[in-house]
Design an enzyme around this catalytic site. Sequence first.
Site, short mmCIF file in Angstrom:
data_model
loop_
_atom_site.label_atom_id
_atom_site.label_comp_id
_atom_site.label_asym_id
_atom_site.label_seq_id
_atom_site.Cartn_x
_atom_site.Cartn_y
_atom_site.Cartn_z
N MET A 97 0.51 -1.50 0.07
CA MET A 97 -0.39 -0.18 -0.61
C MET A 97 0.89 1.32 0.21
O MET A 97 1.45 1.53 1.06
CB MET A 97 -1.15 0.14 1.29
CG MET A 97 -2.25 -0.74 1.00
SD MET A 97 -2.90 -1.51 2.74
CE MET A 97 -1.73 -2.22 3.80
N ILE A 155 1.95 -5.24 7.89
CA ILE A 155 2.81 -4.84 8.38
C ILE A 155 3.14 -3.16 8.26
O ILE A 155 3.42 -2.43 7.32
CB ILE A 155 4.02 -5.49 7.46
CG1 ILE A 155 3.48 -6.93 7.09
CG2 ILE A 155 5.67 -5.17 7.53
CD1 ILE A 155 4.85 -7.94 6.19
N GLY A 185 2.91 4.39 4.62
CA GLY A 185 2.78 3.61 3.29
C GLY A 185 3.36 2.31 4.63
O GLY A 185 3.58 2.03 5.50
N SER A 186 2.21 1.14 3.90
CA SER A 186 2.95 -0.38 4.55
C SER A 186 2.51 -1.92 4.20
O SER A 186 2.20 -1.55 2.56
CB SER A 186 1.85 -0.33 5.99
OG SER A 186 0.19 -0.05 5.75
N ARG A 187 1.82 -3.05 4.12
CA ARG A 187 1.76 -3.62 3.44
C ARG A 187 1.43 -4.98 4.57
O ARG A 187 1.47 -5.30 5.37
CB ARG A 187 3.44 -4.50 3.06
CG ARG A 187 3.52 -6.05 2.51
CD ARG A 187 4.94 -6.20 2.12
NE ARG A 187 5.38 -7.69 2.61
CZ ARG A 187 6.78 -8.40 2.64
NH1 ARG A 187 7.68 -7.15 2.37
NH2 ARG A 187 6.80 -8.99 3.31
#
Length: 218
Positions: A97, A155, A185-187
Amino acid sequence: MFHKEGTQSILFGSIFVAVVLLLTDNFIDTNWIKMAIQIAALLLLIIILQFFRNPKRTVIINENHILAPVDGKVVVIEEVFESEYFKDKRLQISIFMSPINVHVTRYGLSGIVKFSKYHPGKFLVAWHPKASEENERTTVVIENKTFGEILYRQIAGALARRIVNYAEEGMQVIQGTDAGFIKFGSRVDIFLPLGTPINVVLNQKAIGGKTIIATKGE
């Protein structure tokens, strides 16, 4: 529509803009400087609003589908060894993301939450290979009657500084409903049984609660 996790940030942002507009109107006489400051403050508020947006989506619940838990780009599809819960090989799908994506996390399938754990950690960039094991993260396992146990992991990235996870062990959760939020921002990684039919490809854009990432029994 905005996510409840953004209430405080949106409130503070609105107050900040109001104060900036008031101060510039009263204390700055040079019009172009005044306009530049006011526009910058309004742009900041727009960024905050777009980040915490929570678009309403109609989810078609299907026990034979696993839906994307977040909006973003599919960056990983590979077999890996999952060392925290399963301690065996799984099929990993990762969705990255960016700051401009919707950051709501949704349950990709219905079932019972069997495991939910928060891990403090580093803030490596979200696409770093070690981010899944070393970054701040939460691990959630949902037991589903069709797929068995499915693990997903929120994450944090280099910019993300707060992960919100609503899943608690023993909860009955419903596909497509709100599972949490990741700020900036991440995942999210999803770990599936080997051999699960996959419906996405690398670099594909995924839409949380809409994109079917895996199927079974069809």
